[in-house]
Design a protein around this motif. Structure first.
Motif, PDB file in Angstrom:
ATOM      1  N   GLU A 250      39.387  51.898  39.885  1.00 48.31           N
ATOM      2  CA  GLU A 250      39.610  51.263  38.875  1.00 48.31           C
ATOM      3  C   GLU A 250      40.064  49.706  39.284  1.00 48.31           C
ATOM      4  OE1 GLU A 250      42.452  51.210  34.878  1.00 48.31           O
ATOM      5  OE2 GLU A 250      42.216  53.132  35.847  1.00 48.31           O
ATOM      6  N   THR A 251      40.961  49.705  40.043  1.00 50.82           N
ATOM      7  CA  THR A 251      41.157  48.295  40.794  1.00 50.82           C
ATOM      8  C   THR A 251      39.959  47.489  41.043  1.00 50.82           C
ATOM      9  OG1 THR A 251      43.420  49.284  41.141  1.00 50.82           O
ATOM     10  CG2 THR A 251      42.713  47.119  42.030  1.00 50.82           C
ATOM     11  N   SER A 252      38.984  47.996  41.798  1.00 49.81           N
ATOM     12  CA  SER A 252      37.903  47.184  42.173  1.00 49.81           C
ATOM     13  C   SER A 252      36.763  47.284  41.085  1.00 49.81           C
ATOM     14  CB  SER A 252      37.273  48.352  43.445  1.00 49.81           C
ATOM     15  OG  SER A 252      36.528  49.303  42.740  1.00 49.81           O
ATOM     16  N   ASP A 253      37.264  47.818  40.015  1.00 50.96           N
ATOM     17  CA  ASP A 253      35.932  47.425  39.047  1.00 50.96           C
ATOM     18  C   ASP A 253      36.473  46.154  38.097  1.00 50.96           C
ATOM     19  OD1 ASP A 253      34.448  47.722  36.756  1.00 50.96           O
ATOM     20  OD2 ASP A 253      35.359  49.294  35.877  1.00 50.96           O
ATOM     21  N   ILE A 254      36.018  45.121  38.674  1.00 55.08           N
ATOM     22  CA  ILE A 254      36.299  43.948  38.042  1.00 55.08           C
ATOM     23  C   ILE A 254      35.975  43.500  36.601  1.00 55.08           C
ATOM     24  CG2 ILE A 254      36.090  41.293  38.196  1.00 55.08           C
ATOM     25  CD1 ILE A 254      35.835  41.670  41.426  1.00 55.08           C
ATOM     26  N   VAL A 255      34.648  44.170  36.310  1.00 58.88           N
ATOM     27  CA  VAL A 255      34.191  44.003  34.775  1.00 58.88           C
ATOM     28  C   VAL A 255      35.045  44.812  33.950  1.00 58.88           C
ATOM     29  CG1 VAL A 255      32.267  44.477  33.697  1.00 58.88           C
ATOM     30  CG2 VAL A 255      31.739  43.237  35.639  1.00 58.88           C
ATOM     31  N   GLY A 256      35.188  46.141  34.293  1.00 63.46           N
ATOM     32  CA  GLY A 256      35.929  46.965  33.617  1.00 63.46           C
ATOM     33  C   GLY A 256      37.466  46.484  33.330  1.00 63.46           C
TER      34      GLY A 256
ATOM     35  N   ARG B  93      27.940  46.157  30.072  1.00 60.52           N
ATOM     36  CA  ARG B  93      28.189  45.989  31.633  1.00 60.52           C
ATOM     37  C   ARG B  93      26.989  45.149  32.232  1.00 60.52           C
ATOM     38  NH1 ARG B  93      31.936  48.113  35.012  1.00 60.52           N
ATOM     39  NH2 ARG B  93      33.551  49.563  33.986  1.00 60.52           N
ATOM     40  N   ASP B  94      25.762  45.904  32.073  1.00 59.03           N
ATOM     41  CA  ASP B  94      24.681  45.076  32.387  1.00 59.03           C
ATOM     42  C   ASP B  94      24.502  43.504  32.268  1.00 59.03           C
ATOM     43  OD1 ASP B  94      23.907  47.233  33.628  1.00 59.03           O
ATOM     44  OD2 ASP B  94      22.299  47.974  32.028  1.00 59.03           O
ATOM     45  N   HIS B  95      24.992  43.460  31.092  1.00 57.11           N
ATOM     46  CA  HIS B  95      25.024  42.016  30.433  1.00 57.11           C
ATOM     47  C   HIS B  95      26.106  41.141  31.347  1.00 57.11           C
ATOM     48  CE1 HIS B  95      25.244  38.361  27.919  1.00 57.11           C
ATOM     49  NE2 HIS B  95      26.700  38.787  27.335  1.00 57.11           N
ATOM     50  N   ALA B  96      27.265  41.640  31.214  1.00 55.63           N
ATOM     51  CA  ALA B  96      28.482  40.975  32.048  1.00 55.63           C
ATOM     52  C   ALA B  96      28.207  40.802  33.332  1.00 55.63           C
ATOM     53  CB  ALA B  96      29.630  41.739  31.568  1.00 55.63           C
ATOM     54  N   GLU B  97      27.542  41.875  33.933  1.00 58.18           N
ATOM     55  CA  GLU B  97      27.414  41.698  35.544  1.00 58.18           C
ATOM     56  C   GLU B  97      26.257  40.511  35.868  1.00 58.18           C
ATOM     57  OE1 GLU B  97      26.678  45.605  36.661  1.00 58.18           O
ATOM     58  OE2 GLU B  97      28.652  46.273  36.475  1.00 58.18           O
ATOM     59  N   ARG B  98      25.495  40.346  34.878  1.00 60.68           N
ATOM     60  CA  ARG B  98      24.116  39.080  35.305  1.00 60.68           C
ATOM     61  C   ARG B  98      24.993  37.811  35.421  1.00 60.68           C
ATOM     62  NH1 ARG B  98      20.881  42.577  32.075  1.00 60.68           N
ATOM     63  NH2 ARG B  98      21.461  41.182  30.035  1.00 60.68           N
ATOM     64  N   GLY B  99      26.236  37.722  34.652  1.00 62.52           N
ATOM     65  CA  GLY B  99      26.542  36.420  34.397  1.00 62.52           C
ATOM     66  C   GLY B  99      27.504  36.043  35.552  1.00 62.52           C
TER      67      GLY B  99
ATOM     68  N   SER C 243      32.940  33.318  36.522  1.00 66.58           N
ATOM     69  CA  SER C 243      33.628  32.399  35.914  1.00 66.58           C
ATOM     70  C   SER C 243      33.678  32.555  34.458  1.00 66.58           C
ATOM     71  CB  SER C 243      33.385  30.905  36.214  1.00 66.58           C
ATOM     72  OG  SER C 243      32.070  30.754  36.048  1.00 66.58           O
ATOM     73  N   GLU C 244      32.671  33.345  34.003  1.00 68.07           N
ATOM     74  CA  GLU C 244      32.395  33.523  32.442  1.00 68.07           C
ATOM     75  C   GLU C 244      32.854  34.868  32.353  1.00 68.07           C
ATOM     76  OE1 GLU C 244      31.052  31.425  29.993  1.00 68.07           O
ATOM     77  OE2 GLU C 244      31.801  30.136  31.494  1.00 68.07           O
ATOM     78  N   LEU C 245      33.475  35.830  33.051  1.00 69.27           N
ATOM     79  CA  LEU C 245      33.677  37.015  32.692  1.00 69.27           C
ATOM     80  C   LEU C 245      34.953  37.442  31.715  1.00 69.27           C
ATOM     81  CD1 LEU C 245      33.107  39.798  33.100  1.00 69.27           C
ATOM     82  CD2 LEU C 245      34.584  40.032  35.224  1.00 69.27           C
ATOM     83  N   ALA C 246      35.679  36.363  31.690  1.00 68.90           N
ATOM     84  CA  ALA C 246      36.713  36.665  30.754  1.00 68.90           C
ATOM     85  C   ALA C 246      36.295  36.228  29.254  1.00 68.90           C
ATOM     86  CB  ALA C 246      38.040  35.927  31.083  1.00 68.90           C
ATOM     87  N   ARG C 247      35.676  35.243  29.152  1.00 67.64           N
ATOM     88  CA  ARG C 247      34.893  35.115  27.905  1.00 67.64           C
ATOM     89  C   ARG C 247      34.042  35.992  27.393  1.00 67.64           C
ATOM     90  NH1 ARG C 247      30.465  33.405  26.037  1.00 67.64           N
ATOM     91  NH2 ARG C 247      29.500  33.040  28.037  1.00 67.64           N
TER      92      ARG C 247
END
Length: 311
Positions: A6-12, A52-58, A61-65
């Motif tokens: 869970e800790t290594s899951d940056i997107v999650g 997740r697929d969408h977020a991981e492509r970006g 720096s944009e992940l929080a947004r």
């Protein structure tokens, strides 16, 4: 080991933090599912594999947004579906259209998502608004359905199924009509803008999209000079964009009714076409006595107006 994963899951982790910032407890029972405890104590789940697929492509720096936007959509969708019985038919009933700044998506993301250019600086994007699937729609998920049909369904649902209010008020004696509501699909109403403007329209209208919750228009003509009208809407739009969350644009556009508006409304929504919107703007000199157009279209509009109001 579960904690390490869970800790290594940056997107999650970014998504869980986004829900926490909105006062909601969320968990990831599995990587592709988010579970959220709603204010009434009930739980809602959503499939986040596509997101997740969408977020991981970006970019990172944009992940929080991106996570924040997903959480906002989820909270709104959970609330709507809790307040009303599920609609029969699924699918198209949950499609909506959102406006984004053109810079929000890079070329790779635009190629992957069901998105199109509305006007210079603006993108329309189909999203799925449902507790089980809240995300921008991927082109890979269209199956045999055309983009025109999907956009038509999403626009129809955004315009007809979502609440909106219309208010008219004067700013510096310029009459402005605002279409607004608390959800983020109000921008879809630009596809039926003729409903909200005063005719006849020899010069069309001005329109702006400062925030997802607002569309602001002015029918050109009447007692206002075109210079005053553009300058006033510029000022109002800039202030709204600066004061709200997730601004779209401070740009003012010239709406020129044409082939799109001559079609029957439903046919137009499903046509794959968009209204004719051109960026316009003016700037006054320090004395306020001289004004300069900022785009070629601004000059075209001003010349057309002056041709009828001089001499």
């Amino acid at each position: 080991m579960a904690m390490e994963h869970e800790t290594s899951d940056i997107v999650g982790s970014a998504l869980l933090e986004a829900f926490a910032q909105r006062g909601l407890q969320a968990a990831l029972p599995e990587p592709g599912t988010v579970s959220v405890v709603l204010p009434d104590g009930s739980q809602a789940r959503a499939d986040i594999r596509g997101w997740r697929d969408h977020a991981e492509r970006g970019p990172r720096s944009e992940l929080a947004r991106v996570a924040g936007e997903y959480a906002d959509q989820a909270v709104a969708a959970f609330g709507r579906h809790a307040a009303a019985p599920a609609q029969a038919g699924g699918g198209a009933a949950n499609l909506r259209v959102r406006l984004y700044p053109e810079a929000a998506f890079d070329e790779e993301m635009r190629a992957a998502l069901v998105t199109r250019r509305l006007a210079p600086g603006l993108l329309q994007t189909v999203v799925v608004d449902h507790p089980d699937s809240i995300m921008p729609l991927n082109r890979a998920d269209l199956g045999g359905t055309s983009e025109e049909e999907v956009f038509g369904a999403a626009l129809t649902r955004s315009i007809e199924d979502e609440p909106h209010h219309v208010t008219a008020e004067a700013a510096d004696e310029v009459r402005l009509v605002t279409i607004g509501e608390r959800h983020r699909y109000v921008g879809a109403h630009v596809q039926v803008l003729a409903r909200y403007v005063d005719g006849p329209l020899p010069y069309g209208a001005l329109v702006s999209f400062p925030l997802p919750e607002y569309v602001v228009t002015h029918s050109i003509g009447g007692g206002n000079s075109v210079f005053t009208a553009i300058a006033t809407l510029q000022d109002v739009t800039a202030k709204l964009a600066a004061a709200g969350e997730k601004p779209i644009s401070s740009q003012v556009y010239w709406w020129r009714p044409g082939a799109y508006e001559r079609m029957p409304e439903k046919e137009a929504l499903y046509s794959g076409r968009v209204p004719d919107l051109a960026p316009v703007g003016v700037v006054f000199d320090d004395t306020g006595q001289s004004v300069s157009p900022l785009t070629a279209e601004s000059d075209e509009l001003i010349r057309a107006w002056l041709n009828d109001h001089q001499g």
